[in-house]
Write a protein that holds these residues in place. Sequence first.
Motif, mmCIF file in Angstrom:
data_model
loop_
_atom_site.group_PDB
_atom_site.id
_atom_site.type_symbol
_atom_site.label_atom_id
_atom_site.label_comp_id
_atom_site.label_asym_id
_atom_site.label_seq_id
_atom_site.Cartn_x
_atom_site.Cartn_y
_atom_site.Cartn_z
ATOM 1 N N ALA A 1 -1.632 -23.453 5.328
ATOM 2 C CA ALA A 1 -2.718 -23.606 6.302
ATOM 3 C C ALA A 1 -2.303 -23.066 7.668
ATOM 4 O O ALA A 1 -3.092 -22.403 8.357
ATOM 5 C CB ALA A 1 -3.122 -25.074 6.411
ATOM 6 N N LEU A 2 -1.070 -23.328 8.068
ATOM 7 C CA LEU A 2 -0.593 -22.822 9.351
ATOM 8 C C LEU A 2 -0.478 -21.300 9.309
ATOM 9 O O LEU A 2 -0.836 -20.616 10.281
ATOM 10 C CB LEU A 2 0.746 -23.464 9.715
ATOM 11 C CG LEU A 2 1.344 -23.084 11.066
ATOM 12 C CD1 LEU A 2 0.365 -23.353 12.205
ATOM 13 C CD2 LEU A 2 2.655 -23.840 11.305
ATOM 14 N N CYS A 3 0.024 -20.747 8.206
ATOM 15 C CA CYS A 3 0.103 -19.292 8.070
ATOM 16 C C CYS A 3 -1.275 -18.653 8.227
ATOM 17 O O CYS A 3 -1.432 -17.628 8.918
ATOM 18 C CB CYS A 3 0.679 -18.910 6.710
ATOM 19 S SG CYS A 3 2.452 -19.151 6.535
ATOM 20 N N ARG A 4 -2.263 -19.246 7.594
ATOM 21 C CA ARG A 4 -3.604 -18.666 7.632
ATOM 22 C C ARG A 4 -4.234 -18.825 9.010
ATOM 23 O O ARG A 4 -4.971 -17.939 9.468
ATOM 24 C CB ARG A 4 -4.456 -19.298 6.536
ATOM 25 C CG ARG A 4 -4.030 -18.785 5.151
ATOM 26 C CD ARG A 4 -4.776 -19.424 4.019
ATOM 27 N NE ARG A 4 -4.478 -18.725 2.751
ATOM 28 C CZ ARG A 4 -4.668 -19.231 1.549
ATOM 29 N NH1 ARG A 4 -5.157 -20.469 1.425
ATOM 30 N NH2 ARG A 4 -4.382 -18.536 0.465
ATOM 31 N N TYR A 5 -3.948 -19.929 9.684
ATOM 32 C CA TYR A 5 -4.452 -20.107 11.051
ATOM 33 C C TYR A 5 -3.849 -19.050 11.973
ATOM 34 O O TYR A 5 -4.552 -18.436 12.785
ATOM 35 C CB TYR A 5 -4.110 -21.503 11.567
ATOM 36 C CG TYR A 5 -4.397 -21.666 13.040
ATOM 37 C CD1 TYR A 5 -5.700 -21.852 13.500
ATOM 38 C CD2 TYR A 5 -3.369 -21.604 13.970
ATOM 39 C CE1 TYR A 5 -5.968 -21.974 14.854
ATOM 40 C CE2 TYR A 5 -3.629 -21.721 15.328
ATOM 41 C CZ TYR A 5 -4.923 -21.914 15.762
ATOM 42 O OH TYR A 5 -5.189 -22.021 17.118
ATOM 43 N N LEU A 6 -2.552 -18.821 11.841
ATOM 44 C CA LEU A 6 -1.869 -17.863 12.707
ATOM 45 C C LEU A 6 -2.192 -16.415 12.345
ATOM 46 O O LEU A 6 -2.199 -15.541 13.213
ATOM 47 C CB LEU A 6 -0.354 -18.065 12.618
ATOM 48 C CG LEU A 6 0.197 -19.411 13.070
ATOM 49 C CD1 LEU A 6 1.688 -19.487 12.772
ATOM 50 C CD2 LEU A 6 -0.057 -19.647 14.550
ATOM 51 N N GLY A 7 -2.421 -16.152 11.056
ATOM 52 C CA GLY A 7 -2.663 -14.795 10.597
ATOM 53 C C GLY A 7 -1.408 -14.012 10.283
ATOM 54 O O GLY A 7 -1.435 -12.775 10.218
ATOM 55 N N VAL A 8 -0.274 -14.701 10.061
ATOM 56 C CA VAL A 8 0.993 -14.020 9.795
ATOM 57 C C VAL A 8 1.002 -13.423 8.388
ATOM 58 O O VAL A 8 0.284 -13.873 7.502
ATOM 59 C CB VAL A 8 2.193 -14.975 9.949
ATOM 60 C CG1 VAL A 8 2.327 -15.456 11.388
ATOM 61 C CG2 VAL A 8 2.070 -16.172 8.996
ATOM 62 N N SER A 9 1.853 -12.424 8.210
ATOM 63 C CA SER A 9 2.023 -11.826 6.883
ATOM 64 C C SER A 9 3.300 -12.300 6.213
ATOM 65 O O SER A 9 3.543 -11.984 5.048
ATOM 66 C CB SER A 9 2.050 -10.295 6.984
ATOM 67 O OG SER A 9 3.077 -9.873 7.864
ATOM 68 N N GLY A 10 4.132 -13.056 6.954
ATOM 69 C CA GLY A 10 5.380 -13.551 6.405
ATOM 70 C C GLY A 10 5.631 -14.998 6.759
ATOM 71 O O GLY A 10 5.140 -15.504 7.783
ATOM 72 N N LEU A 11 6.413 -15.677 5.920
ATOM 73 C CA LEU A 11 6.754 -17.079 6.117
ATOM 74 C C LEU A 11 8.227 -17.272 5.797
ATOM 75 O O LEU A 11 8.679 -16.928 4.706
ATOM 76 C CB LEU A 11 5.909 -17.968 5.197
ATOM 77 C CG LEU A 11 6.313 -19.452 5.094
ATOM 78 C CD1 LEU A 11 6.164 -20.148 6.441
ATOM 79 C CD2 LEU A 11 5.468 -20.153 4.025
ATOM 80 N N GLN A 12 8.975 -17.795 6.755
ATOM 81 C CA GLN A 12 10.387 -18.108 6.539
ATOM 82 C C GLN A 12 10.530 -19.616 6.370
ATOM 83 O O GLN A 12 10.299 -20.384 7.308
ATOM 84 C CB GLN A 12 11.228 -17.624 7.725
ATOM 85 C CG GLN A 12 12.724 -17.850 7.537
ATOM 86 C CD GLN A 12 13.523 -17.261 8.685
ATOM 87 O OE1 GLN A 12 13.183 -16.207 9.209
ATOM 88 N NE2 GLN A 12 14.572 -17.947 9.090
ATOM 89 N N LEU A 13 10.900 -20.034 5.175
ATOM 90 C CA LEU A 13 11.090 -21.442 4.859
ATOM 91 C C LEU A 13 12.489 -21.842 5.319
ATOM 92 O O LEU A 13 13.472 -21.600 4.635
ATOM 93 C CB LEU A 13 10.930 -21.675 3.354
ATOM 94 C CG LEU A 13 9.568 -21.298 2.766
ATOM 95 C CD1 LEU A 13 9.588 -21.427 1.258
ATOM 96 C CD2 LEU A 13 8.467 -22.181 3.366
ATOM 97 N N HIS A 14 12.563 -22.454 6.489
ATOM 98 C CA HIS A 14 13.863 -22.746 7.077
ATOM 99 C C HIS A 14 14.317 -24.173 6.782
ATOM 100 O O HIS A 14 15.434 -24.547 7.126
ATOM 101 C CB HIS A 14 13.817 -22.509 8.586
ATOM 102 C CG HIS A 14 15.142 -22.130 9.170
ATOM 103 N ND1 HIS A 14 15.794 -20.959 8.850
ATOM 104 C CD2 HIS A 14 15.951 -22.758 10.052
ATOM 105 C CE1 HIS A 14 16.932 -20.884 9.515
ATOM 106 N NE2 HIS A 14 17.067 -21.966 10.235
ATOM 107 N N GLY A 15 13.452 -24.960 6.160
ATOM 108 C CA GLY A 15 13.809 -26.330 5.825
ATOM 109 C C GLY A 15 14.022 -26.506 4.336
ATOM 110 O O GLY A 15 14.424 -25.573 3.632
#
Length: 239
Positions: free
Chosen positions: A76-90
């Motif tokens: 949901a946060l990715c889609r709100y921001l409009g990013v094309s990438g996600l780094q799972l740091h946790g």
Amino acid sequence: MSRRTELIQAAGAVSVGEALMLARCGVSYVGLPLRLPVHRPDVTDEEARAIVAALAGSGAQAVLITYLSDAEEALALCRYLGVSGLQLHGNMPLAHAARLRAAAPELFVIKSLVIGTAPEADILAQAQAHAPLVDAFLTDTFDPASGASGATGKVHDWAVSARLARALPRPLILAGGLDADNVAEAIRTVQPGGVDAHTGLEDTQGRKDEALLRRFVTQARAAFAALGAAGLAKDCDSA
């Protein structure tokens, strides 16, 4: 994405102007850390969204860096921001990572491996379990003094990252204390698919320094090119 990506990520953009400067300097990805347990985010969700929109057409893509462990919340946060990438740091559970992959196959997903938080064998096992669900891995540094995993300005044992880079079926991005002075040596030592820097690109005010950034990108590109030339020569010799 090939095993040797030559990806350069700069994390921690604090404004639209800074993010566009990173893009002009030649970075591949602009990392936006949000929802962090230790560090205070550099920008709000709304400011990050404006940065992502401004980067469209710049040649650089935006990556959300987060400790969120719930797949639906992260997506949901990715889609709100409009990013094309996600780094799972946790520590997103494997089942949630699978749900995320199924729901967003187009998202470029990076799984962080924080050196110093567990024995190397355990980190490798964790990575191998996540490999079918992610596009790349990133090794970073744990700082026991502050409890921070990343943005520490400290390097870890590059030999560990080198072994992981050889063992894993996905590209490995090297992070942790990298700057313009050590990035070429780091690339020669680890032979990663990419590099990531945060505090090593900043001035004393915590803002990205354009001269440092340009030198970092130049040094990284030259080191990647040398690796590619060495690999080509090796292939020719063995043909």
